[in-house]
Design a protein around this motif. Structure first.
Motif, PDB file in Angstrom:
ATOM      1  N   ARG A 112      -7.941   2.579  15.708  1.00 30.00           N
ATOM      2  CA  ARG A 112      -6.956   3.607  16.037  1.00 30.00           C
ATOM      3  C   ARG A 112      -6.231   4.077  14.786  1.00 30.00           C
ATOM      4  O   ARG A 112      -5.957   5.266  14.614  1.00 30.00           O
ATOM      5  N   ASP A 113      -5.928   3.140  13.896  1.00 33.63           N
ATOM      6  CA  ASP A 113      -5.220   3.505  12.673  1.00 33.63           C
ATOM      7  C   ASP A 113      -6.096   4.373  11.774  1.00 33.63           C
ATOM      8  O   ASP A 113      -5.620   5.322  11.145  1.00 33.63           O
ATOM      9  N   GLU A 114      -7.399   4.063  11.715  1.00 35.50           N
ATOM     10  CA  GLU A 114      -8.304   4.861  10.888  1.00 35.50           C
ATOM     11  C   GLU A 114      -8.462   6.268  11.446  1.00 35.50           C
ATOM     12  O   GLU A 114      -8.528   7.249  10.699  1.00 35.50           O
TER      13      GLU A 114
ATOM     14  N   GLU B 290      -1.133  -7.562  10.054  1.00 34.34           N
ATOM     15  CA  GLU B 290      -1.701  -6.251  10.368  1.00 34.34           C
ATOM     16  C   GLU B 290      -1.012  -5.135   9.604  1.00 34.34           C
ATOM     17  O   GLU B 290      -1.610  -4.083   9.362  1.00 34.34           O
ATOM     18  N   THR B 291       0.235  -5.338   9.220  1.00 33.13           N
ATOM     19  CA  THR B 291       0.963  -4.270   8.540  1.00 33.13           C
ATOM     20  C   THR B 291       0.437  -4.010   7.135  1.00 33.13           C
ATOM     21  O   THR B 291       0.606  -2.916   6.604  1.00 33.13           O
ATOM     22  N   LEU B 292      -0.194  -5.008   6.519  1.00 27.15           N
ATOM     23  CA  LEU B 292      -0.655  -4.862   5.142  1.00 27.15           C
ATOM     24  C   LEU B 292      -2.059  -4.290   5.045  1.00 27.15           C
ATOM     25  O   LEU B 292      -2.601  -4.168   3.951  1.00 27.15           O
ATOM     26  N   ALA B 293      -2.668  -3.939   6.185  1.00 32.26           N
ATOM     27  CA  ALA B 293      -4.023  -3.384   6.153  1.00 32.26           C
ATOM     28  C   ALA B 293      -4.072  -2.093   5.353  1.00 32.26           C
ATOM     29  O   ALA B 293      -5.057  -1.787   4.686  1.00 32.26           O
ATOM     30  N   LEU B 294      -2.985  -1.315   5.405  1.00 33.35           N
ATOM     31  CA  LEU B 294      -2.927  -0.059   4.668  1.00 33.35           C
ATOM     32  C   LEU B 294      -3.057  -0.285   3.173  1.00 33.35           C
ATOM     33  O   LEU B 294      -3.640   0.521   2.453  1.00 33.35           O
ATOM     34  N   TYR B 295      -2.527  -1.404   2.691  1.00 35.67           N
ATOM     35  CA  TYR B 295      -2.534  -1.691   1.262  1.00 35.67           C
ATOM     36  C   TYR B 295      -3.702  -2.588   0.851  1.00 35.67           C
ATOM     37  O   TYR B 295      -3.748  -3.061  -0.278  1.00 35.67           O
ATOM     38  N   ASP B 296      -4.615  -2.814   1.806  1.00 36.86           N
ATOM     39  CA  ASP B 296      -5.790  -3.641   1.517  1.00 36.86           C
ATOM     40  C   ASP B 296      -5.355  -4.994   0.960  1.00 36.86           C
ATOM     41  O   ASP B 296      -5.883  -5.493  -0.035  1.00 36.86           O
ATOM     42  N   MET B 297      -4.343  -5.594   1.607  1.00 35.42           N
ATOM     43  CA  MET B 297      -3.799  -6.872   1.171  1.00 35.42           C
ATOM     44  C   MET B 297      -3.790  -7.847   2.334  1.00 35.42           C
ATOM     45  O   MET B 297      -3.757  -7.454   3.496  1.00 35.42           O
ATOM     46  N   ASP B 298      -3.816  -9.113   2.019  1.00 32.63           N
ATOM     47  CA  ASP B 298      -3.648 -10.177   2.997  1.00 32.63           C
ATOM     48  C   ASP B 298      -2.467 -11.033   2.579  1.00 32.63           C
ATOM     49  O   ASP B 298      -2.104 -11.092   1.398  1.00 32.63           O
TER      50      ASP B 298
ATOM     51  N   TYR C 295       6.519  -5.479   3.413  1.00 30.71           N
ATOM     52  CA  TYR C 295       6.263  -5.403   4.855  1.00 30.71           C
ATOM     53  C   TYR C 295       6.994  -4.207   5.463  1.00 30.71           C
ATOM     54  O   TYR C 295       6.437  -3.473   6.285  1.00 30.71           O
ATOM     55  N   LEU C 296       8.246  -4.018   5.062  1.00 29.19           N
ATOM     56  CA  LEU C 296       9.028  -2.901   5.589  1.00 29.19           C
ATOM     57  C   LEU C 296       8.409  -1.565   5.190  1.00 29.19           C
ATOM     58  O   LEU C 296       8.330  -0.636   6.007  1.00 29.19           O
ATOM     59  N   LYS C 297       7.954  -1.464   3.956  1.00 26.55           N
ATOM     60  CA  LYS C 297       7.316  -0.226   3.501  1.00 26.55           C
ATOM     61  C   LYS C 297       6.037   0.048   4.287  1.00 26.55           C
ATOM     62  O   LYS C 297       5.777   1.186   4.699  1.00 26.55           O
ATOM     63  N   ALA C 298       5.240  -0.992   4.505  1.00 29.87           N
ATOM     64  CA  ALA C 298       3.995  -0.821   5.257  1.00 29.87           C
ATOM     65  C   ALA C 298       4.272  -0.431   6.702  1.00 29.87           C
ATOM     66  O   ALA C 298       3.520   0.348   7.302  1.00 29.87           O
TER      67      ALA C 298
END
Length: 423
Positions: free
Chosen positions: A17-19, A241-249, A310-313
């Motif tokens: 859905r995000d993509e 899940e919030t960090l998926a945008l930044y390709d981070m874990d 996290y807040l930014k994401a």
């Protein structure tokens, strides 16, 4: 035997859905309106600079919330003039009043999708000796944004995008104090929590030990619960899940790691953040904001030392659309149902007085003056002009309905005429 279908290739091409949202966003871009509240010195302007990755020039005379400003104990006796350190010291004892400052910032997210960020601030909020009117002015401002949209919806030719000034989220900066949350902050949050998605923030978290920070978070949660303050519900959304945008874990293997990928977002709220004006680029060509101390340095975007990333994401990625949906489908619909139920005239939508961008001085100086800045926010016309325009549109609608009714009656007579002649 039928050959088995290869679902692996299908799964690789299945878009989340995000993509899907982001692919659509490439075409028209995204928009988010943020309201920031909190007393002076809580670090709102520095947070915005870190969030946007640029200097958005809020401290240009209209607004000054410099959390990195350090005033030394300098007097004329030791060789330096006080004016060189703090030019406004002569008026420091006066009430700053309440102002309205807005900015529009254009930026791109990590995937290159253009984002329009509308920023709303009320300098002077909580900084006066008597802050009793501040909550009224801010509430009226939020009510007026809802009223503007409702008025536009009843027009024949409507353009809700131009008049929609509703904030989608309010970041409330709560300074750390030994006595917990201030009474004014509690009252203001109670007043506006049904008008905007509320997210509490603890700024300057580097000034607290880990034990003190956890204790302060517990106090804030307790105050919010006891006073029935509605904050944005993250439900069961996980932090990873919030960090998926930044390709981070989340680096749960690190000794400094406080969270893991399955940690719920609501479990870490209120967000404890650290911000800085100093920045550089890391090996991945990403901007990092650095806060330097005598004992070392701290990276603002480091997930192990601050909740900022996290807040930014959440704001610019994972929950951007949800914040807008809740604003439109829940908060606005509740307001709309209440107004349409209580009003005497079906189109008698109220106007609210609030301070505009041209106002200077005390909070009692409220107005609805119309100028170029207020048009951006969707300020209303006067009551008489609105009433005349609305009744004019109602008359036009009634005339159109009557014309259609006459045509329908005429067609019914024409259809009935052949049957009557046969009889």
């Amino acid at each position: 035997m039928f050959p088995m279908k290869d679902h692996s290739a299908l799964e690789q091409h299945t878009l989340s859905r995000d993509e899907l949202r982001r692919r659509k966003g490439y075409k028209k871009g995204l928009q988010l309106s943020i309201l920031l509240l909190g007393e002076k010195g809580s670090g709102k302007s520095t947070f915005l600079n870190n969030l946007c990755g640029q200097d958005i020039s809020l401290s240009d005379g209209d607004y000054d919330d410099d959390d990195d400003k350090v005033t030394n104990n300098v007097t004329p006796e030791n060789g330096n003039a006080i004016e060189d350190i703090d030019p406004g010291y002569k008026t420091a004892h006066l009430n700053p009043g309440l102002k309205l400052v807005t900015r529009r910032v254009y930026l791109n997210d990590e995937l290159g999708v253009p984002i329009t960020l509308d920023i709303i601030l009320f300098p002077g909020c909580g900084d006066n000796v008597d802050n009793s009117q501040s909550s009224v002015v801010i509430k009226n401002y939020l009510d007026q944004q809802f009223a503007n949209v409702l008025k536009e919806e009843v027009r024949i030719k409507r353009n809700t995008k131009e008049t929609d000034g509703r904030p989608h989220v309010c970041l409330y900066f709560l300074k750390s104090t030994p006595r917990g949350v201030k009474k004014f902050d509690i009252e203001l949050m109670k007043t506006i929590c049904d008008k905007v998605n509320l997210i509490p923030i603890i700024p300057k978290a580097d000034g607290l030990t880990e034990t003190e920070l956890n204790l302060h978070k517990d106090i804030v949660r307790q105050e919010i619960s006891q006073n029935n303050i509605r904050v944005f519900d993250f439900k069961s959304d996980a932090l990873g899940e919030t960090l998926a945008l930044y390709d981070m874990d989340i680096d749960s293997s690190s000794a400094k790691s406080k969270y893991d990928n399955d940690t719920k977002i609501k479990e870490i709220s209120p967000f404890a953040i650290v911000c800085s004006k100093t920045f550089n680029k890391n090996s991945e060509n990403r901007v990092e904001h650095i806060r330097t101390y005598e004992w070392g340095s701290l990276v603002v975007e480091d997930q192990n030392t601050s909740d900022f990333i996290y807040l930014k994401a959440i704001l610019l990625g994972s929950h951007l659309q949800e914040l807008k949906d809740v604003t439109n489908n829940v908060l606005y619909e509740n307001y709309r149902a209440k107004v349409l139920t209580e009003k005497k005239n079906n189109y008698d939508i109220p106007n609210y007085s609030y301070i505009d961008e041209t106002s200077r001085g005390s909070v009692s100086n409220v107005s609805t003056r119309r100028n170029s800045a207020s048009r951006t926010l969707g300020n209303p016309d006067t009551n008489d002009e609105n009433a005349y325009q609305i009744h004019k549109e109602i008359d036009e609608k009634n005339r159109i309905i009557e014309d259609y009714q006459r045509k329908i009656d005429l067609l019914e007579k024409m259809l009935a005429a052949p049957h009557q002649s046969k009889v």
